[in-house]
Motif scaffolding. Structure first.
Motif, short mmCIF file in Angstrom:
data_model
loop_
_atom_site.label_atom_id
_atom_site.label_comp_id
_atom_site.label_asym_id
_atom_site.label_seq_id
_atom_site.Cartn_x
_atom_site.Cartn_y
_atom_site.Cartn_z
N ILE A 137 39.22 30.38 36.76
CA ILE A 137 39.44 31.49 37.69
C ILE A 137 39.70 32.79 36.92
O ILE A 137 39.20 33.85 37.28
N LYS A 138 40.45 32.71 35.84
CA LYS A 138 40.67 33.89 35.02
C LYS A 138 39.35 34.43 34.49
O LYS A 138 39.11 35.65 34.51
N SER A 139 38.50 33.54 34.04
CA SER A 139 37.19 33.94 33.53
C SER A 139 36.34 34.60 34.61
O SER A 139 35.68 35.61 34.37
N LEU A 140 36.37 34.04 35.81
CA LEU A 140 35.59 34.57 36.92
C LEU A 140 36.06 35.94 37.38
O LEU A 140 35.27 36.76 37.87
N THR A 141 37.36 36.21 37.25
CA THR A 141 37.96 37.39 37.88
C THR A 141 38.52 38.42 36.90
O THR A 141 39.02 39.46 37.34
N GLY A 142 38.45 38.14 35.62
CA GLY A 142 38.92 39.12 34.64
C GLY A 142 40.43 39.18 34.47
O GLY A 142 40.96 40.15 33.91
N ILE A 143 41.13 38.16 34.94
CA ILE A 143 42.58 38.13 34.71
C ILE A 143 42.80 37.91 33.21
O ILE A 143 42.22 36.97 32.64
N PRO A 144 43.60 38.74 32.56
CA PRO A 144 43.82 38.59 31.11
C PRO A 144 44.35 37.20 30.74
O PRO A 144 45.13 36.60 31.49
N ALA A 145 43.93 36.72 29.59
CA ALA A 145 44.30 35.38 29.12
C ALA A 145 45.81 35.20 29.04
O ALA A 145 46.32 34.11 29.30
N GLY A 146 46.55 36.25 28.71
CA GLY A 146 48.00 36.15 28.56
C GLY A 146 48.78 36.14 29.87
O GLY A 146 50.00 35.98 29.85
#
Length: 179
Positions: A137-146
């Protein structure tokens, strides 16, 4: 108070959505405003809400919540609200250290309750999900890894009628003055 209790009684975790009905932007705005106005420890507001309204992206986010036979319905929700933990302010962080509590988790829970009750008041169904592929989901939406994605909340028009709530008896969960 009666109206509020009726709202609470009506709210349920919806696991089937009417795919022919989109959520009106003004309703979603009011739901998100209810989240923004939620109380938090030391007014830290340790959250960011990412509303996924694009049909294809919502479907992909929904697929990323499915696993081990759980949450298959999420891909059919017209809206996904991603609840991301943000940094708390120094007062909340210090208070949490002293009291051995991570207040942002409590705060996010309160905001999630605001979201689901506001959705119900708008005639929308919702379901709070904690099982998902966070990295996908982070990858799909650009939520930072941290950052931590704590919850996914599906929103849409329910495709099923209301159910009777099953809850423990009052005497099992409420007491006065002593445990």
């Amino acid at each position: 108070m009666k109206d509020f209790l009726e709202l609470v009684k009506a709210r349920q975790s919806d696991r089937a959505y009417d795919m022919t009905r989109d959520v009106e932007p003004e309703k979603l705005e009011r739901v998100l405003e209810a989240a923004r106005l939620a109380p938090s420890a030391c007014n830290a507001q340790p959250w960011k809400f990412v509303a996924i309204t694009d049909k294809e992206l919502s479907k992909e986010v929904g697929k990323a919540t499915a696993g081990l036979g759980m949450n298959k319905f999420a891909k059919d929700a017209p809206v996904q609200i991603l609840v991301v933990e943000e940094s708390a302010n120094i007062s909340s962080l210090l208070g949490g250290k002293v009291k051995d509590k991570h207040f942002p988790l409590i705060d996010v829970g309160i905001a999630a309750a605001h979201i689901t009750l506001a959705a119900e008041s708008e005639g929308l169904g919702s379901c709070i999900l904690g099982w998902f592929d966070e990295n996908k989901i982070k990858s799909l939406t650009g939520i930072p890894a941290g950052k931590r994605l704590l919850l996914v909340i599906t929103i849409g028009y329910s495709a099923k009628p209301k159910r009777t709530k099953l809850r423990k008896e009052k005497s099992k969960v409420i007491s006065f003055n002593k445990y």
